[in-house]
Design a protein around this motif. Structure first.
Motif: not given
Ligand SMILES: Nc1ncnc2c1ncn2[C@@H]1O[C@H](COP(=O)(O)OP(=O)(O)OP(=O)(O)O)[C@@H](O)[C@H]1O
Ligand SMILES: [Mg+2]
Lengths: 222, 375, 367
Positions: C250-257
């Motif tokens: 979640g953190i990684v995907i959120g940051a990527t968005f």
């Protein structure tokens, strides 16, 4: 009815504490088929007068009527429509959209309002009349200075305005070319019975017009 | 130099956004790098930091410690293989530990003191010498596994006291206790009273001096039926899941690096194109190309520097947030290496802009009279 | 709007680099999402496949099958609880398996990890338990109906009588067998953990129609006094790794968005600055503010969509290779949500420049 009436128009620019009076008690009427040149030295207020007439600037004082309507009452949306439908501009710098072809540059103003059914035909006719029939699909990059100027004139005429405002159409051109462009403009206006205000600082260009108004330090003198 | 700094000051939004984008990407890269490192350490650290040169699984275990079970006879048979100096049982159980009044999943290892399979990364205290003593991972010390703490192995209720702390010697991403083999047997017997006996999970092997562990491993697998012997490092790499995790992270990280390079490349390229008129003017008035190139790289360096600061800061923040399940250990050296790679990628990315910059010709400033228009 | 599209067509190069960056970000996002789905899906298939509402563990198991153990008396007692319409034991043994060829030889040297599931209640995906010697096998193992699979250290042979989908447990394909077969496999693989007949790790409970499963769960635990009953959803969340993985990804995907948004913002900030003159002209000629901004947003949408298509295409092209190397599972939902997220972030990023475009004074072009 007059195409343009300026009544006692004053424009003051404020920059910080300084005030610059660009137009002072300017009163001017342009009849519906009249071509007027506005002559004056640099900084005299020519562009300011033109901008006010075209609804790009609001005067500090005074009234502006175009086609009988007081544009001082217009809100910003009405002003946008007014600029699109009632006046045509040819700017001091030609200002074509660089990624549109000559034909698209002319058509672009039609696209801002609802689609005009006769837009395509009109563009063709304008291109033809302006001697650009075979340059329609060229980008501005691929046009000569004079051709660009003509495209800009076509764009100004596209929406059949009752008033065309032209700022220094010849300043970037040599004398010969300048005269040709001037002739072209005047012919186009006359052929359409369209009123025009043409700004210039070159006295030689005034002979094409019906009348010349001189401006110095924001004051008009006929 | 001064010019390029002034440009940044005039275009705060643009450079701010770029710094932010690079910062976030650096964060992504660092975060995942740290995650990967910590995950793998925490996953297989126990295997990696024990003294056996070769570990022997049951053939059917598919190189999973938890799935491996061997008989004492196998330990003996392995000990008899030429090239083996010593063989000792190594036990592992996944179990529930009660520390600090809290129940956690954990692993218990049993090794023969002095034999192969001893933990090698003791950092505090001593290794367990008798049943009832254990070494725990330093990473868990604060959670009830500190020196002197008493930990209960929940099923069975056996209690052990922590007498030593090991570094990065966890297993399966959970707290790990190292017990002597006897201590391990007692604990497991208490937990599984019905089980016929406590079997070794693995055989830990010390090879004779001068022997190649890989060769000895092959010999053991061939000589002792039903076994699968691997060198220590192979055992770590072949642990089920490790290769997948590595591949996944590698892909993610390389993509993130590509994006960093692309973002920097397009930003500085567009910027250079946009100001090419101004640049040719500068060249025309006699500013040397060297000065312009220095300016470009100064800007790149500044942006990457700001990005690095933002990214590192975010990682430190995130490490605190995630720290519960998986203690993230942020190694300064690793961070530095990552940042170095980002700088290198940025250098490559800005080559496009550099090429464009080198094409700037002072004569452009006078050659094309302005015809007006945007074209 | 039309103008925005025209510009995209005439000057695609201008949008190329931003599109490329977004395409790589798409690749990253879909890969991350697919990996997460693959990890979670592969871990939870066994539980998601169940048609039961509840799962009962022993109360000291803390929702782990491995730690849980229910004796026959307890399972019988659960069946008597009011609101329980059916109960059945469930046990999983993680062992090695080999798919045999026609000669009875292993097809490959590789031993595959499987989750041998002993069960009594049919699942949504799996029919009633097969007789001894037969198994329903998850299609991810690569065995087809009629094949023989040798499971566990004793290489107990079972014939595949049906293929089932999405029934993995902890990333291991499910091999669904009768309780007897399961006990036999477990005893061979882990003699130390062998179970007497009738003993299971957990029990699945179907509740009677119209009864709140939570209420039944409480009743079950009251009746046995030694169990902890969870809804299947809670049990899924309690599987090892599920929550951690969701959180971390979640953190990684959120940051990527967020990166997508910032990259889009950056790009449009750059190109709008270059075009303030153009916007002034358009406005002077009678284009509305909204029209100019719409054209910008259209460009953001198109660039995002093209980048998305490129990223998706690349990942689809690579998915064959990926699926072999990592637990990657690309669902339509994941693709769509990534696309939508990409477009939204890109639009948000472009709107950051809307203010600047809005403020361009049409009077500035004259003179
Ligand atoms: N936005 C502004 N703010 C302050 N002063 C202005 C502004 N625009 C014009 N002026 C001032 O108003 C005066 C008239 O300007 P204007 O642009 O109308 O001159 P012009 O006759 O068109 O000159 P040119 O021939 O050089 O185009 C000048 O003194 C100019 O400096
Ligand atoms: Mg002027």
């Amino acid at each position: 009815m007059d195409a343009l009436t300026l009544n006692d128009v004053r424009k003051v620019y404020r920059t910080g504490d300084e005030e610059a009076v660009a137009l002072d008690h300017a009163t001017l009427s342009v009849a519906s088929d009249e071509i007027v040149t506005l002559l004056g030295p640099s900084g005299s207020g020519k562009t300011t007068l033109l901008s006010i007439s075209g609804g790009l600037l609001t005067p500090t004082e005074g009234t502006v009527r175009v086609g009988g309507d007081d544009i001082g009452d217009y809100g910003s949306r009405q002003l946008t429509e007014f600029r699109r439908d009632k006046v045509g501009f040819v700017f001091q710098s030609v200002n074509l959209v660089p990624f549109l072809t000559a034909r698209e540059n002319i058509a672009v103003v039609a696209g801002f309002g609802g689609r005009r059914s006769d837009a395509d035909e009109r563009v063709d006719r304008l291109l033809d009349e302006l001697g650009l029939a075979d340059r329609g699909s060229n980008l501005p990059d691929e046009l000569s200075g004079g051709e660009r100027q003509r495209v800009a004139i076509g764009r100004a005429l596209m929406n059949e305005p009752s008033l065309v405002l032209i700022d220094e159409p010849t300043s970037a051109l040599d004398t010969q070319m300048g005269e040709k462009v001037m002739e072209l403009i005047v012919d186009e206006m006359r052929a359409r019975n369209t009123a025009a205000v043409i700004v210039t600082h070159d006295r030689r260009m005034t002979r094409y017009a019906d009348r010349t108004v001189e401006i110095t330090d924001g004051r008009l003198e006929a | 130099m001064r010019l390029s700094l002034r440009e940044i000051r005039r275009a705060k939004l643009r450079f701010g956004l770029l710094g932010g984008a690079v910062g976030l990407l650096v964060f992504l890269i660092l975060f995942q790098q740290v995650l990967l490192g910590s995950l793998l350490e925490s996953f297989t650290g126990a295997l990696e930091r024990q003294s056996a040169d070769v570990v022997v699984y049951s053939e059917d275990a598919r190189r999973s410690v938890a799935g491996s079970i061997l008989s004492p006879e196998v330990v003996e048979a392995v000990g008899a293989v030429p090239g083996v100096a010593a063989a000792a049982p190594l036990g592992e159980r996944t179990t529930t530990l009660s520390a600090n009044g809290e129940l956690v999943d954990g692993s218990v290892f049993g090794f023969v003191p002095g034999g192969p399979g001893e933990p090698t990364a003791l950092v505090e205290g001593r290794l367990p010498a008798s049943p009832g003593e254990a070494a725990a991972s330093r990473e868990d010390a604060a959670d009830g596994f500190g020196l002197g703490a008493t930990v209960t192995v929940e099923p069975g209720g056996a209690e052990v006291t922590v007498v030593g702390l090991t570094d990065r010697s966890r297993f399966s991403v959970s707290p790990t206790l190292w017990l002597t083999w006897e201590g391990y047997v007692e604990v497991v017997e208490a937990a599984e009273p019905d089980a016929p006996m406590v079997f070794p999970s693995l055989v830990a092997v010390a090879t004779e001096a001068g022997e190649e562990p890989a060769a000895v491993a092959v010999d053991i697998s061939a000589a002792v039926e039903g076994t699968d012997a691997l060198t220590r490092s192979d055992a770590v790499a072949e642990t089920p899941g490790v290769a997948e995790v590595r591949t996944s992270f590698l892909l993610i990280l390389s993509l993130a690096y590509v994006v960093v390079g692309l973002v920097l490349a397009f930003f500085f390229l567009i910027l250079t194109v946009q100001k090419s008129a101004a640049l040719s003017l500068l060249r025309a008035v006699g500013i040397p190309m060297r000065e312009l190139v220095t300016g470009l790289y100064l800007q790149v360096a500044l942006v990457v520097g700001i990005g690095a600061v933002i990214g590192t800061g975010l990682v430190l923040l995130a490490a605190q947030g995630v720290g519960d399940a998986l203690p993230l250990s942020i190694e300064p050296l690793e961070v530095a290496a990552t940042l170095g790679l980002v700088v290198a990628v940025a250098g490559v990315g800005s080559l496009l802009a550099l090429r464009r910059l080198l094409q700037v010709d002072p004569t452009d400033a006078v050659a094309r009279p302005s015809l007006g228009g945007l074209a | 709007m039309k103008l925005g599209l025209l510009e995209l067509r005439r000057r695609p190069g201008q949008f190329g680099v931003a599109g490329g960056a977004l395409a790589f970000l798409t690749l990253l996002l879909i890969f991350l999402g697919g990996l997460l789905d693959g990890l979670i899906g592969g871990s939870t298939g066994l539980l998601r496949a169940q048609s039961a509402e509840l799962i009962v563990y022993s109360d000291d198991a803390r929702a782990s099958l491995v730690r849980s153990r229910l004796d026959p008396a307890t399972i019988a007692a659960i069946g008597d609880v009011e609101g329980v319409s059916a109960v059945g034991g469930l046990g999983v043994a993680q062992v090695g398996a080999r798919v045999l060829d026609a000669d009875g030889q292993p097809r490959t040297d590789e031993v595959e990890s499987v989750a041998v599931v002993g069960y009594e209640l049919s699942a949504t995906e799996v029919p009633d338990p097969p007789p001894v010697g037969e198994a329903y096998v998850d299609s991810s193992l690569g065995a087809s109906v009629g094949d023989v699979v040798a499971i566990g250290p004793e290489q107990l042979e079972v014939e595949v009588v049906g293929a089932v989908d999405d029934t993995s447990y902890l990333l291991q394909p499910g091999v669904w067998v009768s309780p007897e077969t399961y006990e036999q496999v477990l005893a061979a693989a882990r003699p130390d953990l062998a179970m007497a007949p009738g003993v299971f790790q957990a029990a699945l409970v179907r509740t009677a129609d119209g009864v709140d499963p939570d209420v039944v769960a409480a009743r079950v635990d009251d009746a046995t006094g030694s169990t902890s009953t969870l809804t299947i959803d809670d049990a899924i969340a309690a599987l090892p790794g599920v929550e951690d993985q969701e959180g971390t990804f979640g953190i990684v995907i959120g940051a990527t968005f967020v990166v997508v948004g910032v990259v889009a913002a950056l790009f449009f900030a750059l190109i709008t600055i270059e075009r303030t003159g153009l916007y002034g002209v358009l406005k002077a000629l009678g284009s509305s503010n909204l029209g100019v901004v719409a054209s910008l947003v259209t460009q953001a949408v198109v660039v995002a969509l093209v980048a998305f298509a490129l990223g998706l295409g690349a990942i689809l092209a690579a998915s064959g290779v990926l699926a072999g190397a990592v637990p990657f599972d690309l669902s339509l939902e994941r693709a769509v949500s990534t696309g939508v997220g990409l477009v939204i972030m890109s639009v948000v990023g472009s709107l950051l420049s809307a203010r600047r475009v809005w403020r361009v004074d049409p009077a500035s072009v004259i003179g």
